[in-house]
Write a protein that holds these residues in place. Structure first.
Motif, PDB file in Angstrom:
ATOM      1  N   ARG A 159       0.835  -1.208   0.000  1.00 59.39           N
ATOM      2  CA  ARG A 159       0.000   0.000   0.000  1.00 59.39           C
ATOM      3  C   ARG A 159       0.867   1.254   0.000  1.00 59.39           C
ATOM      4  NH1 ARG A 159      -4.624   1.708   4.467  1.00 59.39           N
ATOM      5  NH2 ARG A 159      -5.334   3.583   3.383  1.00 59.39           N
ATOM      6  N   VAL A 160       1.962   1.236   0.760  1.00 60.76           N
ATOM      7  CA  VAL A 160       2.818   2.418   0.853  1.00 60.76           C
ATOM      8  C   VAL A 160       3.550   2.682  -0.464  1.00 60.76           C
ATOM      9  CG1 VAL A 160       4.842   3.398   2.007  1.00 60.76           C
ATOM     10  CG2 VAL A 160       3.085   2.247   3.347  1.00 60.76           C
ATOM     11  N   THR A 161       4.139   1.639  -1.067  1.00 63.69           N
ATOM     12  CA  THR A 161       4.856   1.860  -2.332  1.00 63.69           C
ATOM     13  C   THR A 161       3.889   2.191  -3.460  1.00 63.69           C
ATOM     14  OG1 THR A 161       4.858  -0.546  -2.755  1.00 63.69           O
ATOM     15  CG2 THR A 161       6.821   0.404  -1.714  1.00 63.69           C
ATOM     16  N   ALA A 162       2.748   1.498  -3.503  1.00 64.40           N
ATOM     17  CA  ALA A 162       1.765   1.794  -4.546  1.00 64.40           C
ATOM     18  C   ALA A 162       1.227   3.211  -4.400  1.00 64.40           C
ATOM     19  CB  ALA A 162       0.618   0.793  -4.491  1.00 64.40           C
ATOM     20  N   SER A 163       1.046   3.675  -3.170  1.00 61.24           N
ATOM     21  CA  SER A 163       0.565   5.030  -2.943  1.00 61.24           C
ATOM     22  C   SER A 163       1.514   6.054  -3.555  1.00 61.24           C
ATOM     23  CB  SER A 163       0.420   5.280  -1.438  1.00 61.24           C
ATOM     24  OG  SER A 163      -0.030   6.593  -1.183  1.00 61.24           O
ATOM     25  N   ALA A 164       2.821   5.807  -3.416  1.00 62.64           N
ATOM     26  CA  ALA A 164       3.799   6.730  -4.000  1.00 62.64           C
ATOM     27  C   ALA A 164       3.715   6.718  -5.525  1.00 62.64           C
ATOM     28  CB  ALA A 164       5.205   6.343  -3.537  1.00 62.64           C
ATOM     29  N   ALA A 165       3.530   5.536  -6.105  1.00 63.53           N
ATOM     30  CA  ALA A 165       3.428   5.439  -7.562  1.00 63.53           C
ATOM     31  C   ALA A 165       2.161   6.113  -8.076  1.00 63.53           C
ATOM     32  CB  ALA A 165       3.467   3.969  -7.983  1.00 63.53           C
ATOM     33  N   VAL A 166       1.048   5.919  -7.382  1.00 63.63           N
ATOM     34  CA  VAL A 166      -0.215   6.547  -7.800  1.00 63.63           C
ATOM     35  C   VAL A 166      -0.126   8.069  -7.684  1.00 63.63           C
ATOM     36  CG1 VAL A 166      -2.674   6.776  -7.269  1.00 63.63           C
ATOM     37  CG2 VAL A 166      -1.595   4.517  -7.226  1.00 63.63           C
ATOM     38  N   THR A 167       0.484   8.546  -6.620  1.00 60.36           N
ATOM     39  CA  THR A 167       0.677   9.990  -6.466  1.00 60.36           C
ATOM     40  C   THR A 167       1.460  10.558  -7.640  1.00 60.36           C
ATOM     41  OG1 THR A 167       0.619   9.831  -4.046  1.00 60.36           O
ATOM     42  CG2 THR A 167       1.684  11.782  -4.996  1.00 60.36           C
ATOM     43  N   HIS A 168       2.511   9.864  -8.054  1.00 59.51           N
ATOM     44  CA  HIS A 168       3.330  10.295  -9.185  1.00 59.51           C
ATOM     45  C   HIS A 168       2.495  10.324 -10.469  1.00 59.51           C
ATOM     46  CE1 HIS A 168       6.524   9.977 -12.295  1.00 59.51           C
ATOM     47  NE2 HIS A 168       7.293  10.576 -11.408  1.00 59.51           N
ATOM     48  N   ALA A 169       1.662   9.285 -10.675  1.00 60.80           N
ATOM     49  CA  ALA A 169       0.829   9.203 -11.881  1.00 60.80           C
ATOM     50  C   ALA A 169      -0.208  10.318 -11.919  1.00 60.80           C
ATOM     51  CB  ALA A 169       0.146   7.841 -11.946  1.00 60.80           C
ATOM     52  N   LEU A 170      -0.873  10.560 -10.797  1.00 62.31           N
ATOM     53  CA  LEU A 170      -1.897  11.611 -10.766  1.00 62.31           C
ATOM     54  C   LEU A 170      -1.283  12.987 -10.971  1.00 62.31           C
ATOM     55  CD1 LEU A 170      -4.099  10.315  -7.809  1.00 62.31           C
ATOM     56  CD2 LEU A 170      -4.748  10.394 -10.222  1.00 62.31           C
ATOM     57  N   THR A 171      -0.104  13.207 -10.423  1.00 64.80           N
ATOM     58  CA  THR A 171       0.580  14.479 -10.621  1.00 64.80           C
ATOM     59  C   THR A 171       0.899  14.703 -12.098  1.00 64.80           C
ATOM     60  OG1 THR A 171       1.546  14.361  -8.398  1.00 64.80           O
ATOM     61  CG2 THR A 171       2.617  15.832  -9.972  1.00 64.80           C
ATOM     62  N   ALA A 172       1.156  13.605 -12.821  1.00 66.51           N
ATOM     63  CA  ALA A 172       1.441  13.688 -14.258  1.00 66.51           C
ATOM     64  C   ALA A 172       0.171  13.765 -15.100  1.00 66.51           C
ATOM     65  CB  ALA A 172       2.280  12.479 -14.686  1.00 66.51           C
ATOM     66  N   GLY A 173      -0.997  13.777 -14.470  1.00 65.29           N
ATOM     67  CA  GLY A 173      -2.258  13.871 -15.200  1.00 65.29           C
ATOM     68  C   GLY A 173      -2.695  12.573 -15.831  1.00 65.29           C
ATOM     69  N   LEU A 174      -2.258  11.431 -15.287  1.00 68.84           N
ATOM     70  CA  LEU A 174      -2.582  10.124 -15.851  1.00 68.84           C
ATOM     71  C   LEU A 174      -3.735   9.466 -15.093  1.00 68.84           C
ATOM     72  CD1 LEU A 174       1.058   8.744 -16.349  1.00 68.84           C
ATOM     73  CD2 LEU A 174      -0.375   9.993 -17.985  1.00 68.84           C
ATOM     74  N   LEU A 175      -4.359   8.478 -15.729  1.00 71.19           N
ATOM     75  CA  LEU A 175      -5.435   7.693 -15.117  1.00 71.19           C
ATOM     76  C   LEU A 175      -4.839   6.412 -14.546  1.00 71.19           C
ATOM     77  CD1 LEU A 175      -8.475   7.009 -14.659  1.00 71.19           C
ATOM     78  CD2 LEU A 175      -8.435   5.910 -16.921  1.00 71.19           C
ATOM     79  N   PRO A 176      -4.730   6.280 -13.227  1.00 71.39           N
ATOM     80  CA  PRO A 176      -4.156   5.063 -12.654  1.00 71.39           C
ATOM     81  C   PRO A 176      -5.086   3.865 -12.847  1.00 71.39           C
ATOM     82  CG  PRO A 176      -4.024   6.894 -11.106  1.00 71.39           C
ATOM     83  CD  PRO A 176      -4.969   7.307 -12.200  1.00 71.39           C
ATOM     84  N   GLN A 177      -4.515   2.772 -13.323  1.00 73.24           N
ATOM     85  CA  GLN A 177      -5.260   1.524 -13.513  1.00 73.24           C
ATOM     86  C   GLN A 177      -4.593   0.420 -12.696  1.00 73.24           C
ATOM     87  OE1 GLN A 177      -6.835  -0.418 -17.372  1.00 73.24           O
ATOM     88  NE2 GLN A 177      -4.798  -1.298 -17.153  1.00 73.24           N
ATOM     89  N   TRP A 178      -5.421  -0.319 -11.968  1.00 76.85           N
ATOM     90  CA  TRP A 178      -4.948  -1.444 -11.158  1.00 76.85           C
ATOM     91  C   TRP A 178      -5.624  -2.700 -11.701  1.00 76.85           C
ATOM     92  CZ3 TRP A 178      -2.361  -0.531  -6.159  1.00 76.85           C
ATOM     93  CH2 TRP A 178      -2.006  -1.708  -5.496  1.00 76.85           C
ATOM     94  N   ARG A 179      -4.834  -3.607 -12.227  1.00 79.22           N
ATOM     95  CA  ARG A 179      -5.364  -4.872 -12.755  1.00 79.22           C
ATOM     96  C   ARG A 179      -4.900  -5.988 -11.840  1.00 79.22           C
ATOM     97  NH1 ARG A 179      -3.847  -6.249 -18.834  1.00 79.22           N
ATOM     98  NH2 ARG A 179      -1.805  -6.456 -17.890  1.00 79.22           N
ATOM     99  N   ALA A 180      -5.841  -6.759 -11.300  1.00 80.56           N
ATOM    100  CA  ALA A 180      -5.477  -7.746 -10.286  1.00 80.56           C
ATOM    101  C   ALA A 180      -6.339  -8.991 -10.386  1.00 80.56           C
ATOM    102  CB  ALA A 180      -5.613  -7.143  -8.885  1.00 80.56           C
ATOM    103  N   ARG A 181      -5.704 -10.130 -10.139  1.00 79.77           N
ATOM    104  CA  ARG A 181      -6.433 -11.400 -10.058  1.00 79.77           C
ATOM    105  C   ARG A 181      -6.653 -11.819  -8.607  1.00 79.77           C
ATOM    106  NH1 ARG A 181      -3.922 -15.507 -11.240  1.00 79.77           N
ATOM    107  NH2 ARG A 181      -1.819 -14.651 -11.274  1.00 79.77           N
ATOM    108  N   LEU A 182      -5.671 -11.574  -7.748  1.00 79.08           N
ATOM    109  CA  LEU A 182      -5.711 -12.085  -6.383  1.00 79.08           C
ATOM    110  C   LEU A 182      -6.501 -11.160  -5.455  1.00 79.08           C
ATOM    111  CD1 LEU A 182      -2.002 -13.241  -6.042  1.00 79.08           C
ATOM    112  CD2 LEU A 182      -3.996 -14.607  -6.676  1.00 79.08           C
ATOM    113  N   PRO A 183      -7.282 -11.741  -4.530  1.00 82.09           N
ATOM    114  CA  PRO A 183      -8.061 -10.916  -3.592  1.00 82.09           C
ATOM    115  C   PRO A 183      -7.202  -9.951  -2.785  1.00 82.09           C
ATOM    116  CG  PRO A 183      -8.836 -13.185  -3.536  1.00 82.09           C
ATOM    117  CD  PRO A 183      -7.595 -13.188  -4.386  1.00 82.09           C
ATOM    118  N   ALA A 184      -5.998 -10.373  -2.376  1.00 79.69           N
ATOM    119  CA  ALA A 184      -5.147  -9.486  -1.572  1.00 79.69           C
ATOM    120  C   ALA A 184      -4.785  -8.224  -2.343  1.00 79.69           C
ATOM    121  CB  ALA A 184      -3.885 -10.229  -1.135  1.00 79.69           C
TER     122      ALA A 184
END
Length: 259
Positions: free
Chosen positions: A202-227
């Motif tokens: 959650r902490v590392t992904a939060s940093a990546a999402v913050t970077h993406a939103l600052t760049a004006g991008l649409l963050p997409q999370w694709r996942a198979r596992l419930p966790a």
């Protein structure tokens, strides 16, 4: 008598649909809710080359097929399935001559309004160039399946990492994203299996999402596992649909041509 205007689509839904419509690589739009659009697109980005790609978003589905024969077969078969079964691997196997299936994977998105950044952890988040050699140790610890799923090798952003001990310690969690057409940021997240369940993803992904939103991008999370899906939800991602890739048995397709 005035005709009521349709309500505008939620911006997050509109962005997600526009992304996948562009990846279809042919002119196509998602149909109204409950519908399925099937098109021929050998260059589709919805699936591996030569496969059938199914993306269901907000109650409507977009399907690409590599040939007209395959499109006809898929169109007839999927017409017999309810909307919520279009990305159900077992239901699709029962309706089509399937050789292999990838997925389904849940598709989730967030925006500046919805995003819930993680509180800073005890261990600081460092930034490394994508492809940095320090990520290889993490991939070795995670194993081939998790490494392939995360696809850290594909990121075009910096890698946001947590290290054990000091700044020179081994990387124990990392996240980044790959820039996709349509100004999307496709997230990649990987944590050492021995240290999962501690909030590092959650902490590392939060940093990546913050970077993406600052760049004006649409963050997409694709996942198979419930966790993984739970981490996305904790960060404010909304699950809008799912993706499934299908490789048809060629002999089966020949036995079922459309009249």
């Amino acid at each position: 008598m005035s005709v009521p205007m349709p309500s505008p689509m939620d911006p997050l839904q509109a962005g997600a649909r526009a992304l996948w419509e562009g990846l279809a690589a042919v002119p196509v739009s998602f149909p109204p809710a409950g519908g399925v659009s099937v098109v021929v697109s050998p260059a589709s980005g919805l699936c591996p080359a030569g496969w059938v790609g199914v993306v269901s978003l907000c109650g409507a589905a977009l399907v690409t097929a590599p040939t007209k024969r395959a499109a006809d077969l898929v169109r007839d078969a999927l017409a017999t399935l309810p909307q919520d079964a279009l990305t159900d691997a077992d239901a699709v196997r029962a309706a089509l001559p399937v050789a292999r299936v990838l997925g389904p994977a849940a598709l989730s998105y967030t925006s500046s309004d919805l995003f819930r950044p993680a509180a800073p952890g005890v261990l600081p988040v460092h930034r490394l160039p994508g492809g940095h050699s320090a990520l290889r140790r993490l991939e070795e610890a995670a194993g081939a399946d998790d490494t392939d799923e995360a696809a850290l090798d594909d990121i075009t952003s910096p890698a946001f990492v947590i290290r054990a001990g000091d700044a020179g310690g081994p990387v124990i969690a990392a996240a980044g994203y790959r820039s996709w057409p349509g100004r999307a940021a496709h997230l990649s997240v990987l944590t050492d299996p021995a240290l999962r369940g501690r909030g590092l993803a959650r902490v590392t992904a939060s940093a990546a999402v913050t970077h993406a939103l600052t760049a004006g991008l649409l963050p997409q999370w694709r996942a198979r596992l419930p966790a993984s899906r739970r981490v996305a939800a904790a960060l404010g991602f909304r699950e809008l649909g799912a993706q499934l890739s299908i490789r048809l048995r060629s002999a089966g397709a020949q036995r079922h041509p459309r009249p």
